[in-house]
Enzyme design. Sequence first.
Site, PDB file in Angstrom:
ATOM      1  N   ASN A  10       0.839  -1.193   0.000  1.00 59.83           N
ATOM      2  CA  ASN A  10       0.000   0.000   0.000  1.00 59.83           C
ATOM      3  C   ASN A  10       0.874   1.243   0.000  1.00 59.83           C
ATOM      4  O   ASN A  10       0.388   2.356   0.114  1.00 59.83           O
ATOM      5  CB  ASN A  10      -0.918   0.020   1.241  1.00 59.83           C
ATOM      6  CG  ASN A  10      -2.103  -0.891   1.056  1.00 59.83           C
ATOM      7  OD1 ASN A  10      -2.744  -0.885   0.016  1.00 59.83           O
ATOM      8  ND2 ASN A  10      -2.399  -1.695   2.067  1.00 59.83           N
ATOM      9  N   ASP A  70      10.240  -7.125   1.115  1.00 59.40           N
ATOM     10  CA  ASP A  70      10.519  -6.597   2.437  1.00 59.40           C
ATOM     11  C   ASP A  70      11.934  -6.071   2.373  1.00 59.40           C
ATOM     12  O   ASP A  70      12.822  -6.702   1.788  1.00 59.40           O
ATOM     13  CB  ASP A  70      10.351  -7.648   3.535  1.00 59.40           C
ATOM     14  CG  ASP A  70      10.136  -7.003   4.898  1.00 59.40           C
ATOM     15  OD1 ASP A  70       9.650  -5.849   4.961  1.00 59.40           O
ATOM     16  OD2 ASP A  70      10.466  -7.628   5.923  1.00 59.40           O
ATOM     17  N   SER A  71      12.114  -4.889   2.908  1.00 61.29           N
ATOM     18  CA  SER A  71      13.412  -4.226   2.862  1.00 61.29           C
ATOM     19  C   SER A  71      13.809  -3.814   4.258  1.00 61.29           C
ATOM     20  O   SER A  71      12.957  -3.551   5.103  1.00 61.29           O
ATOM     21  CB  SER A  71      13.347  -2.981   1.976  1.00 61.29           C
ATOM     22  OG  SER A  71      13.000  -3.322   0.665  1.00 61.29           O
ATOM     23  N   GLY A 151      11.701   6.893   4.357  1.00 59.77           N
ATOM     24  CA  GLY A 151      12.426   6.037   5.299  1.00 59.77           C
ATOM     25  C   GLY A 151      13.745   6.663   5.727  1.00 59.77           C
ATOM     26  O   GLY A 151      13.806   7.814   6.129  1.00 59.77           O
ATOM     27  N   ASP A 153      16.292   7.312   3.812  1.00 60.47           N
ATOM     28  CA  ASP A 153      16.988   7.901   2.660  1.00 60.47           C
ATOM     29  C   ASP A 153      17.807   9.154   3.005  1.00 60.47           C
ATOM     30  O   ASP A 153      18.907   9.323   2.480  1.00 60.47           O
ATOM     31  CB  ASP A 153      16.010   8.208   1.532  1.00 60.47           C
ATOM     32  CG  ASP A 153      15.528   6.955   0.804  1.00 60.47           C
ATOM     33  OD1 ASP A 153      15.989   5.836   1.136  1.00 60.47           O
ATOM     34  OD2 ASP A 153      14.696   7.093  -0.108  1.00 60.47           O
ATOM     35  N   HIS A 178      18.899  -0.924  -3.700  1.00 64.22           N
ATOM     36  CA  HIS A 178      18.688  -2.322  -3.327  1.00 64.22           C
ATOM     37  C   HIS A 178      17.418  -2.858  -3.972  1.00 64.22           C
ATOM     38  O   HIS A 178      17.397  -3.965  -4.507  1.00 64.22           O
ATOM     39  CB  HIS A 178      18.599  -2.435  -1.801  1.00 64.22           C
ATOM     40  CG  HIS A 178      17.616  -1.472  -1.178  1.00 64.22           C
ATOM     41  ND1 HIS A 178      17.746  -0.103  -1.283  1.00 64.22           N
ATOM     42  CD2 HIS A 178      16.483  -1.675  -0.471  1.00 64.22           C
ATOM     43  CE1 HIS A 178      16.742   0.492  -0.658  1.00 64.22           C
ATOM     44  NE2 HIS A 178      15.965  -0.442  -0.161  1.00 64.22           N
ATOM     45  N   ARG A 179      16.367  -2.042  -3.941  1.00 65.29           N
ATOM     46  CA  ARG A 179      15.092  -2.454  -4.515  1.00 65.29           C
ATOM     47  C   ARG A 179      15.231  -2.606  -6.030  1.00 65.29           C
ATOM     48  O   ARG A 179      14.749  -3.564  -6.611  1.00 65.29           O
ATOM     49  CB  ARG A 179      14.007  -1.437  -4.148  1.00 65.29           C
ATOM     50  CG  ARG A 179      12.608  -1.930  -4.394  1.00 65.29           C
ATOM     51  CD  ARG A 179      11.548  -1.036  -3.780  1.00 65.29           C
ATOM     52  NE  ARG A 179      11.557  -1.157  -2.324  1.00 65.29           N
ATOM     53  CZ  ARG A 179      11.848  -0.165  -1.489  1.00 65.29           C
ATOM     54  NH1 ARG A 179      12.148   1.032  -1.930  1.00 65.29           N
ATOM     55  NH2 ARG A 179      11.840  -0.362  -0.189  1.00 65.29           N
TER      56      ARG A 179
END
Length: 191
Positions: A10, A70-71, A151, A153, A178-179
């Site tokens: 979401n 999930d990170s 987050g 960042d 990473h994503r």
Amino acid sequence: MKITLCFATNNAHKLEEIQAIWGDSFNLLSLKDINCNEELPETGNTLEANSLQKAQYLYDHYQVNCFADDSGLEVNALNREPGVYSARYAGEQRSHADNMNLLLKNLVGKSDRSAQFRTVITLIQDGKISQFEGAIEGQIIEEQRGTDGFGYDPIFMPEGFDRTFAEMSLEEKGKISHRAKAFEKLMNFLK
């Protein structure tokens, strides 16, 4: 024919980031698009477990090919914390500012500020499960810089750069994050 997949999130920032990486190669659905309004379970104690749990829930309850990620930020001087608890590091209110402030406080007096962002993606397509991982090394700087991203960042400076993720455009970050690395592996797998 384009592959249709539901992204189990979401988080509007994540959706925007992935859409920017993928362009129009895939038909990307959000949880809202499939009328999934409940919180997806995330009770695992690893990124791998949480990613799988969210994708499995979506596949079992909505019968849709999907992927979940999930990170986490893993800081070496803090025994790889906050890790799987990155979003809730400072409490269940999931405040980006509180999380960053707590992390910076916990790093006071520590000389090793090395860290990595890591993402694990679980794809469930026609019942078959595959996982993909991406990571980027960097440093936690001492004060927040930049206004983009989300987050951690503003305090994460990737290796080889003199700017934080929050000082980069979505396009720049999308090439090295990473994503992005995990999603590139997923995309190559799907092609």
